[in-house]
Write a protein that holds these residues in place. Sequence first.
Motif, PDB file in Angstrom:
ATOM      1  N   THR A 159       0.832  -1.203   0.000  1.00 31.68           N
ATOM      2  CA  THR A 159       0.000   0.000   0.000  1.00 31.68           C
ATOM      3  C   THR A 159       0.865   1.251   0.000  1.00 31.68           C
ATOM      4  O   THR A 159       0.578   2.208  -0.738  1.00 31.68           O
ATOM      5  CB  THR A 159      -0.921   0.002   1.232  1.00 31.68           C
ATOM      6  N   GLU A 160       1.912   1.253   0.782  1.00 24.60           N
ATOM      7  CA  GLU A 160       2.823   2.395   0.816  1.00 24.60           C
ATOM      8  C   GLU A 160       3.500   2.590  -0.535  1.00 24.60           C
ATOM      9  O   GLU A 160       3.650   3.714  -1.013  1.00 24.60           O
ATOM     10  CB  GLU A 160       3.876   2.201   1.916  1.00 24.60           C
ATOM     11  N   ASN A 190       0.959   4.072  -2.951  1.00 21.06           N
ATOM     12  CA  ASN A 190       0.762   5.486  -2.644  1.00 21.06           C
ATOM     13  C   ASN A 190       1.936   6.327  -3.130  1.00 21.06           C
ATOM     14  O   ASN A 190       1.749   7.445  -3.618  1.00 21.06           O
ATOM     15  CB  ASN A 190       0.548   5.686  -1.142  1.00 21.06           C
ATOM     16  N   GLN A 191       3.149   5.796  -3.022  1.00 20.54           N
ATOM     17  CA  GLN A 191       4.330   6.517  -3.496  1.00 20.54           C
ATOM     18  C   GLN A 191       4.263   6.700  -5.012  1.00 20.54           C
ATOM     19  O   GLN A 191       4.544   7.795  -5.518  1.00 20.54           O
ATOM     20  CB  GLN A 191       5.591   5.763  -3.104  1.00 20.54           C
ATOM     21  N   ASN A 196       1.553   6.773  -6.833  1.00 13.86           N
ATOM     22  CA  ASN A 196       0.474   7.729  -7.109  1.00 13.86           C
ATOM     23  C   ASN A 196       0.947   9.161  -6.871  1.00 13.86           C
ATOM     24  O   ASN A 196       0.611  10.063  -7.648  1.00 13.86           O
ATOM     25  CB  ASN A 196      -0.748   7.426  -6.245  1.00 13.86           C
ATOM     26  N   ARG A 197       1.708   9.396  -5.811  1.00  6.62           N
ATOM     27  CA  ARG A 197       2.244  10.738  -5.559  1.00  6.62           C
ATOM     28  C   ARG A 197       3.193  11.172  -6.664  1.00  6.62           C
ATOM     29  O   ARG A 197       3.149  12.317  -7.133  1.00  6.62           O
ATOM     30  CB  ARG A 197       2.967  10.778  -4.208  1.00  6.62           C
ATOM     31  N   TYR A 236       1.131  12.026  -9.743  1.00  2.99           N
ATOM     32  CA  TYR A 236       0.433  13.293  -9.548  1.00  2.99           C
ATOM     33  C   TYR A 236       1.405  14.465  -9.698  1.00  2.99           C
ATOM     34  O   TYR A 236       1.101  15.457 -10.370  1.00  2.99           O
ATOM     35  CB  TYR A 236      -0.234  13.334  -8.171  1.00  2.99           C
TER      36      TYR A 236
END
Length: 85
Positions: A55-56, A59-60, A62-63, A66
Motif C-alpha cells: 500500500t505504501e 501510494n508513493q 500515485n504521488r 500526480y
Amino acid sequence: MTDGLFNKPFGLNIKVPTRTLQEAQRTLEKQVSSLWTPVFDFFEKNEKVFNGDVTEQINQYNRQAYNLGAIMRDVTETHSFDTKI
C-alpha cells in the motif's frame, strides 16, 4: 454348535507390524502438511500485502504520477525551431 460359530473372533485379532504403523503415520503426516503448506507459503510470499508495504509503495507511485502531471500541466508548450547555427 452355533455358539462356537458366533463367538469366534472375526478379523479383530490381526496384528499389524510396527513398520506398517510407522509408514502409515509418516504418510498421514505428509498428507496433512501438504494441505497446509500452500496456505503458509501464500502468506509468506504475500507478507508485504498484509503488513502494508505494498500500500505504501502504491501510494508513493500515485504521488509521483500526480507530481509529474502537475509539473507537465504547468509547462507552456512552444513549437519553434532554432534555425540559427
